[in-house]
Design an enzyme around this catalytic site. Structure first.
Site, PDB file in Angstrom:
ATOM      1  N   ASP A  80       0.853  -1.182   0.000  1.00  0.00           N
ATOM      2  CA  ASP A  80       0.000   0.000   0.000  1.00  0.00           C
ATOM      3  C   ASP A  80       0.902   1.250   0.000  1.00  0.00           C
ATOM      4  OD1 ASP A  80      -2.171   1.671  -0.005  1.00  0.00           O
ATOM      5  OD2 ASP A  80      -3.176   0.743   1.702  1.00  0.00           O
ATOM      6  N   GLU A 123      -9.982   8.677   3.606  1.00  0.00           N
ATOM      7  CA  GLU A 123      -9.144   8.100   4.661  1.00  0.00           C
ATOM      8  C   GLU A 123      -8.921   9.172   5.724  1.00  0.00           C
ATOM      9  OE1 GLU A 123      -5.642   5.637   3.281  1.00  0.00           O
ATOM     10  OE2 GLU A 123      -6.257   6.485   1.370  1.00  0.00           O
TER      11      GLU A 123
END
Ligand code: BGC
Ligand code: BGC
Length: 842
Positions: free
Chosen positions: A324, A523
């Site tokens: 990620d 996020e």
């Protein structure tokens, strides 16, 4: 457009450190991969000719090109010309990245950009440097959401409520057609997180708290995106590679902390979080994204047992693992530009958006020095090349692929019809007092609430840009707001409709539909301490209560990324509909709320909760029995036009325990940073998110450990280091005008060797100087007695005096010094000024 570093500094949030948690033992090597816990996936085997092709290619490749295959860079930080020199394996367009930095670019501009990268990757083949197509990836997580004009499907939380795997497959197929039209090979979807605590701000990306439902959907979405395995459709033109994410346990972190620690036994990990991966692999998933979170204290990117022994071993996954976004930097001993540990653990391709060049060099050095065995490199590259072969990238030579440029796919009527169907099926009816629904379309309808005519709010995060919080209706050609859908239905039937955000009217309506909910986030920004729905100024609640008093029937349409505690709003509504984040096709809501002009019901409610709905503002205890769980409505609940239920008045006491009720204005309290704020450590321009109980800045200038007593920072004196708390943009100017101060409870553990600055930093416009305004606290810390707790209040106006503009502060607290220094902080908050300290600036 802010650069990625700045953007991330700004937008960090909510993590917490579970220093006190008891950590179950990790399995001993002897019991690796319990077959009874981890069923084997099976995978589409590459054909022998494909394997031979890959082997030959690998044999032709220089070490440089092999290492290049293992690195993915972001378009904001790499040009096609760079690819001529560095033969990387993949390019992504991150959340805020777009052609020419314009997130509202046309499909043509996107295709031109992807074609350029594809073309350059195949140029300049030479001995040792065979031509290898790149993979171009993007977050098409609810349709091709970053593309203006694309069909935006409901976010996963809404799709879960539909309980319809066939629909999911159709959405996957439609998404793939829009994605491939812009020359993109790969989407970072589906998220198969099984979210257990919806305070996590990424809960909206999860289909359900139920592993069974997520498992059904995982295979369906992979089949839709890639085409059904073992059929001619599999990876045929018009299909795109999926990646299943985030492996493993992203939805299980303690207290729902983003990127936090999932503390469960191996059996629980497998049963709750592992099962969807097996289904996805069986459906042909060839890419798995590793997660930011830890399992029992070990970061996933460093977890050899789970990435290599379980995923690639037990689950027989023969595709590749992608990391990620800069996640490697959180591994002890790593920086984002240097991390052998992640590769050794089993990450095959590192997402290194802006640090790709350093990572390339460092990895090369590590292979040459023997720190990374060349077999590991060969294994990783073989996996990557095999995926490229199976995906057909070597056959359909970019830029002239058959599916690229098929712009009719983008936002097509057919795709919009699927999205509208998905909206209808995702709606969950939670209250319908006096059978106020279904509504009569020939009546007089008032549509109110700040989300009534706001396609950006309908769409949530990962829409045009990362957080999705800068969009207006003009950014969504071809889309329809919820009001737009209601207007069309009511006008067609001969009724009257009006839009009034604040719910005021001239002529009393027969009914009011009030649309409100959470503002977009992707996020960090959505992380919360509790599930209390806190809208700015309680706007919708006031509208609902007023309409109620005036005798107008009210229907609430609630937009949210998760169930939230909205008892006051439910009490003030006659009907209450959870509509999640429906996306671009707002008509789906009117489809279900209204009868036809002839009085029939065209669509009943079929959506049922895929997450338990909380009775209090604290999360539902999923392991407990239904009576003890704290659920107001359990998984599977939802009314329709044939069921009636008498919901009495609900308690309006959110019942928040003291631990989750920090003093107003807290940024850090009782041993944890308050969501949605986050702690970072930084030096030399690089900063790292603290998501474990200890984190060191990349170049070791400062290390921070968090426990119940506070956050203990130790500056090494090696170079300038910063401890900072950052998160959403807040208007501290207004606070300063009210006379507020930054209040600090701290302990000096070691006297400062050099000057210590207390900083506040903003974005547009920057505070005073490009780095924000700083106040010198050296004298205060020098004179503080060692090891003794002290309090300090610094009026916010001091930073204004120092030249700062406090309008959009994203870092309200940062301590920086270059010399050795030790400081522990127990409380940081924005608080009213005490008299005594008033107007005293350091
Ligand atoms: C997210 C991933 C996403 C990636 C690329 C990360 O921050 O966790 O879900 O795919 O960024 O944008
Ligand atoms: C990027 C996202 C990424 C995020 C991770 C953002 O700047 O645009 O793609 O997921 O950073 O922190």
């Amino acid at each position: 457009m802010p650069n990625h570093c700045a953007r991330r500094t700004c937008c960090a949030i909510g993590l917490l450190i579970n220093a006190l948690a008891v950590q179950p033992a990790r399995p001993s090597p002897a019991v690796i991969g319990h077959p009874e816990l981890w069923p084997a996936g099976s995978h589409r085997p590459a054909r022998a000719d494909q394997d031979a092709f890959v082997a030959k290619l690998l044999a032709d490749m220089s070490l440089e090109d092999k290492v290049g295959q293992m690195i993915q860079a972001d378009i904001a930080s790499i040009t096609p010309a760079d690819l001529n020199v560095y033969k990387l394996g993949s390019i992504l367009a991150g959340g805020n990245a777009a052609p020419a930095d314009n997130v509202r670019s046309t499909p043509q501009a996107w295709l031109q950009l992807t074609n350029e990268f594809h073309r350059v990757a195949l140029e300049a083949a030479a001995p040792g440097h065979p031509a290898i197509p790149i993979l171009f990836g993007i977050d098409a997580v609810h349709g091709h959401g970053k593309l203006r004009g694309a069909t935006i499907f409901p976010h996963n939380v809404g799709l879960g409520a539909a309980h319809d795997p066939v629909l999911i497959e159709r959405i996957g197929a439609a998404t793939a057609q829009e994605v491939t039209a812009t020359g993109i090979d790969w989407t970072f979807a589906p998220t198969v997180a099984v979210v257990r605590d919806v305070r996590w701000g990424r809960s909206y990306e999860s289909y359900s708290e139920s592993p069974e439902l997520v498992t059904q959907y995982a295979g369906a979405m992979v089949s839709g995106l890639q085409g059904k395995i073992d059929t001619p459709q599999f990876m045929a033109p018009g299909h795109t590679l999926s990646s299943v994410k985030h492996f493993l346990g992203d939805g299980g972190t303690v207290d729902g902390r983003d990127q936090g620690n999932t503390i469960v036994t191996e059996a629980e990990l497998a049963a709750l979080h592992g099962a969807p991966y097996v289904a996805a692999i069986r459906a042909g998933a060839m890419i798995v994204m590793a997660s930011y979170n830890s399992w029992n204290g070990v970061k996933m990117h460093a977890d050899h047992y789970l990435l290599t022994d379980i995923l690639k071993g037990r689950m027989a996954f023969d595709g590749f693992v992608v990391g990620d976004w800069d996640a490697q930097e959180q591994i002890p001993g790593c920086t984002k530009g240097d991390c052998a540990a992640a590769i050794l653990a089993g990450v095959d391709m590192l997402m290194a958006p802006d640090s790709w060049k350093q990572l390339y060099q460092a990895t090369l050095d590590e292979v040459r020095s023997g720190a990374i065995p060349e077999e590991r490199i060969d294994d990783a590259v073989r996996r990557i090349l095999r995926v490229k072969v199976i995906a057909g990238l070597f056959d359909r030579a970019a830029p002239s692929r058959p599916d690229a440029g098929d712009f009719d796919q983008i936002g097509s009527q057919e795709h919009r019809a699927i999205a509208r169907e998905a909206v209808r099926k995702s709606l969950v009816l939670l209250k319908n007092a006096g059978d106020v629904l279904p509504l009569n379309p020939t009546s007089t309808v008032l549509v109110a609430g700040e989300a009534a005519d706001d396609i950006g709010m309908q769409s949530g995060g990962w829409t045009l840009d990362w957080q999705g919080d800068h969009n207006s209706n003009a950014d969504f050609p071809g889309a329809t707001s919820i009001y737009g859908g209601i207007r069309a239905a009511v006008t067609a039937a001969g009724g009257k409709v009006s839009l009034s955000r604040d719910g005021r009217y001239d002529k009393k309506p027969d009914v009011a539909i009030v649309v409100f909910g959470e503002h977009p986030y992707a996020e960090f920004q959505g992380d919360r301490e509790t599930l209390e729905f806190s809208e700015r100024g309680q706007h919708a609640l006031r509208i609902l209560r007023r309409l109620h008093r005036e005798g107008v029937a009210t229907v609430s349409v609630f937009l949210s990324g998760r169930p939230l505690w909205v008892n006051p709003q439910i009490n003030a509504s006659d009907a209450f509909v959870a509509a999640w984040l429906p996306g671009s096709e707002g008509e789906g809501i009117a489809d279900v709320l209204f009868r036809t002009a002839a009085g029939t019901v065209p669509y009943d409610f079929t959506g049922r909760l895929s997450f338990s709905w909380p009775r209090t503002a604290m999360p539902v205890l999923l392991a407990a029995s239904p009576e003890l769980s704290g659920a107001l409505w359990p998984l599977g609940a939802g009314l329709d036009y044939r069921t009636h239920s008498d919901l009495g008045l609900l308690s309006e006491d959110p019942q928040i325990p003291a631990k989750w009720h920090p003093p107003a204005g807290s940024l850090f309290h009782a041993g944890h940073v308050i969501a949605p704020w986050n702690i970072f450590v930084a030096d030399s321009g690089d900063q790292v998110h603290l998501t474990t109980d200890r984190q060191e800045s990349p170049h070791k200038a400062v290390a921070v450990s968090v426990d119940a007593a506070g956050a203990e920072a130790v500056w090494s004196g090696l170079r300038s280091g910063i401890l900072l708390i950052s998160g959403r943009a807040d208007d501290l100017g207004a606070e300063a005008d009210r006379g507020s101060a930054l209040e600090l409870r701290y302990r000096v553990d070691r006297k400062p060797e050099q000057s210590v600055q207390l900083r506040i930093a903003c974005t547009k416009p920057l505070c005073g100087t490009a780095t924000g305004a700083s106040l010198d606290l050296t004298a205060i810390f020098e004179s503080a007695p060692l090891g003794v707790w002290s309090n300090l209040q610094v009026p916010l106006s001091c930073w204004t005096t120092a030249g700062a503009d406090l309008k959009e502060v994203e870092v309200p607290f940062a301590v920086a010094t270059a010399g050795r220094f030790g400081l522990t902080i127990a409380d940081v908050r924005l608080a009213p000024m005490h008299e005594a300290a008033a107007a005293h600036c350091p």
